[in-house]
Design a protein around this motif. Structure first.
Motif, PDB file in Angstrom:
ATOM      1  N   PHE A 191       0.790  -1.226   0.000  1.00 29.67           N
ATOM      2  CA  PHE A 191       0.000   0.000   0.000  1.00 29.67           C
ATOM      3  C   PHE A 191       0.826   1.282   0.000  1.00 29.67           C
ATOM      4  O   PHE A 191       0.362   2.314  -0.493  1.00 29.67           O
ATOM      5  N   THR A 192       2.036   1.272   0.569  1.00 29.13           N
ATOM      6  CA  THR A 192       2.825   2.503   0.661  1.00 29.13           C
ATOM      7  C   THR A 192       4.265   2.317   0.187  1.00 29.13           C
ATOM      8  O   THR A 192       5.119   3.157   0.463  1.00 29.13           O
ATOM      9  N   ALA A 193       4.542   1.219  -0.530  1.00 29.13           N
ATOM     10  CA  ALA A 193       5.895   0.935  -1.033  1.00 29.13           C
ATOM     11  C   ALA A 193       6.926   0.907   0.081  1.00 29.13           C
ATOM     12  O   ALA A 193       8.111   1.166  -0.150  1.00 29.13           O
ATOM     13  N   GLY A 194       6.478   0.625   1.306  1.00 26.95           N
ATOM     14  CA  GLY A 194       7.379   0.554   2.442  1.00 26.95           C
ATOM     15  C   GLY A 194       8.055   1.866   2.775  1.00 26.95           C
ATOM     16  O   GLY A 194       9.031   1.903   3.521  1.00 26.95           O
ATOM     17  N   GLY A 195       7.540   2.992   2.231  1.00 26.42           N
ATOM     18  CA  GLY A 195       8.168   4.289   2.461  1.00 26.42           C
ATOM     19  C   GLY A 195       9.515   4.430   1.778  1.00 26.42           C
ATOM     20  O   GLY A 195      10.340   5.253   2.178  1.00 26.42           O
ATOM     21  N   LYS A 196       9.746   3.668   0.720  1.00 26.74           N
ATOM     22  CA  LYS A 196      11.061   3.644   0.063  1.00 26.74           C
ATOM     23  C   LYS A 196      11.037   4.201  -1.353  1.00 26.74           C
ATOM     24  O   LYS A 196      12.015   4.071  -2.095  1.00 26.74           O
ATOM     25  N   MET A 197       9.952   4.824  -1.757  1.00 29.08           N
ATOM     26  CA  MET A 197       9.843   5.304  -3.129  1.00 29.08           C
ATOM     27  C   MET A 197      10.598   6.628  -3.296  1.00 29.08           C
ATOM     28  O   MET A 197      10.416   7.550  -2.501  1.00 29.08           O
ATOM     29  N   PRO A 198      11.446   6.777  -4.325  1.00 31.36           N
ATOM     30  CA  PRO A 198      12.145   8.049  -4.563  1.00 31.36           C
ATOM     31  C   PRO A 198      11.136   9.178  -4.807  1.00 31.36           C
ATOM     32  O   PRO A 198      10.075   8.952  -5.400  1.00 31.36           O
ATOM     33  N   TRP A 199      11.497  10.376  -4.410  1.00 27.93           N
ATOM     34  CA  TRP A 199      10.559  11.491  -4.519  1.00 27.93           C
ATOM     35  C   TRP A 199      10.175  11.785  -5.966  1.00 27.93           C
ATOM     36  O   TRP A 199       9.030  12.122  -6.253  1.00 27.93           O
ATOM     37  N   TRP A 200      11.117  11.626  -6.893  1.00 27.43           N
ATOM     38  CA  TRP A 200      10.817  11.926  -8.294  1.00 27.43           C
ATOM     39  C   TRP A 200       9.860  10.903  -8.886  1.00 27.43           C
ATOM     40  O   TRP A 200       8.985  11.253  -9.689  1.00 27.43           O
ATOM     41  N   LEU A 201       9.995   9.624  -8.487  1.00 26.69           N
ATOM     42  CA  LEU A 201       9.060   8.611  -8.953  1.00 26.69           C
ATOM     43  C   LEU A 201       7.686   8.842  -8.339  1.00 26.69           C
ATOM     44  O   LEU A 201       6.658   8.702  -9.020  1.00 26.69           O
ATOM     45  N   SER A 202       7.662   9.222  -7.083  1.00 29.78           N
ATOM     46  CA  SER A 202       6.400   9.547  -6.425  1.00 29.78           C
ATOM     47  C   SER A 202       5.710  10.724  -7.113  1.00 29.78           C
ATOM     48  O   SER A 202       4.491  10.722  -7.310  1.00 29.78           O
ATOM     49  N   GLY A 203       6.512  11.740  -7.515  1.00 31.30           N
ATOM     50  CA  GLY A 203       5.936  12.915  -8.168  1.00 31.30           C
ATOM     51  C   GLY A 203       5.343  12.592  -9.528  1.00 31.30           C
ATOM     52  O   GLY A 203       4.242  13.050  -9.869  1.00 31.30           O
ATOM     53  N   ILE A 204       6.065  11.797 -10.314  1.00 35.52           N
ATOM     54  CA  ILE A 204       5.542  11.391 -11.623  1.00 35.52           C
ATOM     55  C   ILE A 204       4.310  10.519 -11.454  1.00 35.52           C
ATOM     56  O   ILE A 204       3.306  10.664 -12.166  1.00 35.52           O
ATOM     57  N   SER A 205       4.358   9.613 -10.486  1.00 40.72           N
ATOM     58  CA  SER A 205       3.207   8.746 -10.214  1.00 40.72           C
ATOM     59  C   SER A 205       2.011   9.562  -9.750  1.00 40.72           C
ATOM     60  O   SER A 205       0.874   9.321 -10.171  1.00 40.72           O
ATOM     61  N   HIS A 206       2.255  10.546  -8.886  1.00 41.45           N
ATOM     62  CA  HIS A 206       1.182  11.434  -8.419  1.00 41.45           C
ATOM     63  C   HIS A 206       0.543  12.154  -9.598  1.00 41.45           C
ATOM     64  O   HIS A 206      -0.690  12.268  -9.695  1.00 41.45           O
TER      65      HIS A 206
END
Length: 521
Positions: free
Chosen positions: A34-49
């Motif tokens: 559900f939360t990628a274990g809090g390990k997702m890079p910020w840039w990948l999170s931003g593109i995904s968002h």
């Protein structure tokens, strides 16, 4: 479409499934799912968002708005989203990240049990799940509509194809699969969008119409005005306020992107990247739609088929397949992220209240429940999709703008404002009353009142009044009946306090289990 276009489309589907299988290795528990274990890079999170906020509705419903009214499609849609996310990058993103890092929850609604009480959490969870089923149903219907234009398959067949493929990769790989497929989808969208942009510019040149001179053409009369038709100033302000809550976590799937990063600061950077993309990239996508009256004649009254018709006429085979893949990438990105978010809400917030067995789920059983819930949600939304164009829901854009925007506010107000210190006095009475009154206001404004008004209630009031009612009552009741207990204040302080950069990544405890304090041992 010819064999080359089909090859591109089938190849895309294959890559999405392969990413899901690869992501499976990174999912060991519900926190990873559900939360990628809090390990997702910020840039990948931003593109995904960014990607999880799109769907094929842009190429149908909003293409119709662009065909009919012009640039107001950007001014009243992607621009307020960009501005709302930019504001939320400071206001909401860091606090939502701390829900995971400091309160150790896996669902955006999981903290509500301690911020308010169990009935409030359940009310918001159930209404949020039901709204998402309708919302995602509209997205399936949108992509199936496009698929029928290009391939001739029926609406229901299109829904089944796209839904089944999405179910495979997002069920196997969880949020990691969602984010990685969204990264690939962003690259595809970039290539497809630029190809369409260039094709339209070349076609205008063939007609001796300049890049800027096109706005003087009679077919585009009034299309350069920012606010026209039903999309006026009131609608813009209402939409900005709605998107401030919706795209910063009110619709749950975007909240997960903030929770997936390693720290509050990274969540803030993720939101800023998404805001920049929303401000710049939609202009490239919308330009062909603004020019579409010069190039095609829409067959549907609302112009929702204009972009698809233009694509067929302007692009060679191969590139046509790539643009069609771009349509799919939008919708599959949003629907898979929604499925993951709702699975989190059900398995973390609802199931433990309904069943004692759910409160005893271990890592393996919890992960199985999460995957089963994801499949069930997708199945229900696909069933709703077959009814989107029925008299109950009307057309696709009505569902997305009126139903989703109008009903999101009453759900998001208690969830989002509950994170902020200035609203610490608002407790369960304020939350539940504002929620119920907002839903009632939506029904009254859109049905009994609208039926009695000649021409119906204008769209801007249909979507803004429910949110306004919820907001006013939430604040007012908080001051008239403050319920800021020490336990609730402790929750607020945890999500508003800096210094969580090194917080441990704990496997979350399901809501309804253990002590009443979130994250308590």
């Amino acid at each position: 479409m010819n064999s080359l276009d089909w090859a591109v489309l089938i190849g895309y589907f294959g890559v999405m499934v392969a990413i899901g299988v690869w992501s499976h290795k990174r999912v060991d528990n519900v926190s990873d799912f559900f939360t990628a274990g809090g390990k997702m890079p910020w840039w990948l999170s931003g593109i995904s968002h960014h990607m999880s906020g799109y769907s094929a509705v842009m190429f149908t419903g909003y293409a119709g708005i662009a065909y009919t009214y012009g640039v107001t499609s950007f001014i009243t849609w992607s621009f307020p989203i960009a501005l709302g996310i930019a504001i939320g990058s400071k206001l909401f993103a860091p606090r939502i990240n701390r829900l995971r890092s400091r309160l150790h929850v896996a669902s955006p609604l999981e903290y509500l049990k301690n911020r308010y009480d169990l009935p409030t959490q359940q009310a918001l969870a159930w209404s949020g799940m039901l709204l998402k089923i309708v919302d995602v149903g509209a997205k399936w219907a949108a992509i199936a509509t496009l698929l029928s234009v290009f391939t001739g398959v029926s609406l229901n067949q299109g829904i089944l194809i796209t839904g089944a493929i999405t179910a495979v990769y997002c069920t196997i790989g969880g949020l990691w699969a969602d984010a990685l497929t969204e990264l690939g989808q962003f690259v595809i969208q970039l290539l497809a969008g630029v190809s369409m942009f260039v094709a339209v510019v070349v076609k205008l040149g063939d007609k001796d119409i300049g890049f800027l001179g096109a706005w003087d053409e009679p077919a585009l009369h009034g299309h350069g005005k920012p606010l026209v038709g039903p999309y006026g100033t009131v609608f813009l302000l209402a939409f900005l306020f709605i998107k401030l809550f919706e795209y910063n976590g009110g619709m749950l799937n975007q909240a997960q992107r903030y929770m997936a990063t390693g720290s509050a600061r990274q969540a803030e950077r993720s939101a800023r990247l998404s805001a920049i993309l929303w401000l710049v990239w939609p202009v490239v996508l919308f330009f062909p739609m603004w020019m579409s009256p010069l190039l095609v004649h829409a067959q549907k009254p609302d112009g929702s088929d204009s972009y698809a018709l233009m694509t067929e006429q302007l692009l060679p085979h191969g590139l046509l397949g790539l643009v069609i893949v771009g349509f799919f990438s939008h919708t599959m990105a949003m629907c898979s992220s929604d499925a993951n978010a709702i699975a989190a809400v059900f398995t973390r917030d609802v199931a433990p209240v309904l069943s004692a067995k759910a409160r005893a789920w271990g890592e393996r059983s919890g992960l199985i429940a999460a995957r089963v819930t994801t499949v069930v949600f997708l199945g229900l939304s696909m069933a709703v999709a077959t009814q989107v164009n029925s008299p109950a829901f009307k057309d696709i854009i009505t569902v997305v703008i009126k139903w989703v925007a109008g009903l999101m506010g009453p759900i998001a107000i208690p969830m989002m404002l509950g994170l902020l210190r200035p609203f610490r006095r608002s407790g369960p009475t304020a939350a539940l009353t504002s929620w119920a009154a907002g839903l009632l206001a939506f029904w009254l404004v859109n049905y009994p009142v609208s039926w009695s008004v000649d021409g119906g209630v204008p769209l801007q009031y249909q979507v803004s009044i429910p949110l306004a009612v919820s907001l006013v009552l939430y604040i007012l009741i908080g001051y008239l009946k403050p319920e800021d207990t020490p336990e609730r204040l402790a929750v607020i302080e945890k999500v508003n306090t800096d210094g969580d950069e090194g917080a441990a990544l704990a496997v979350p405890v399901p809501a309804g289990a253990g002590d009443d304090v979130v994250g308590a041992p």
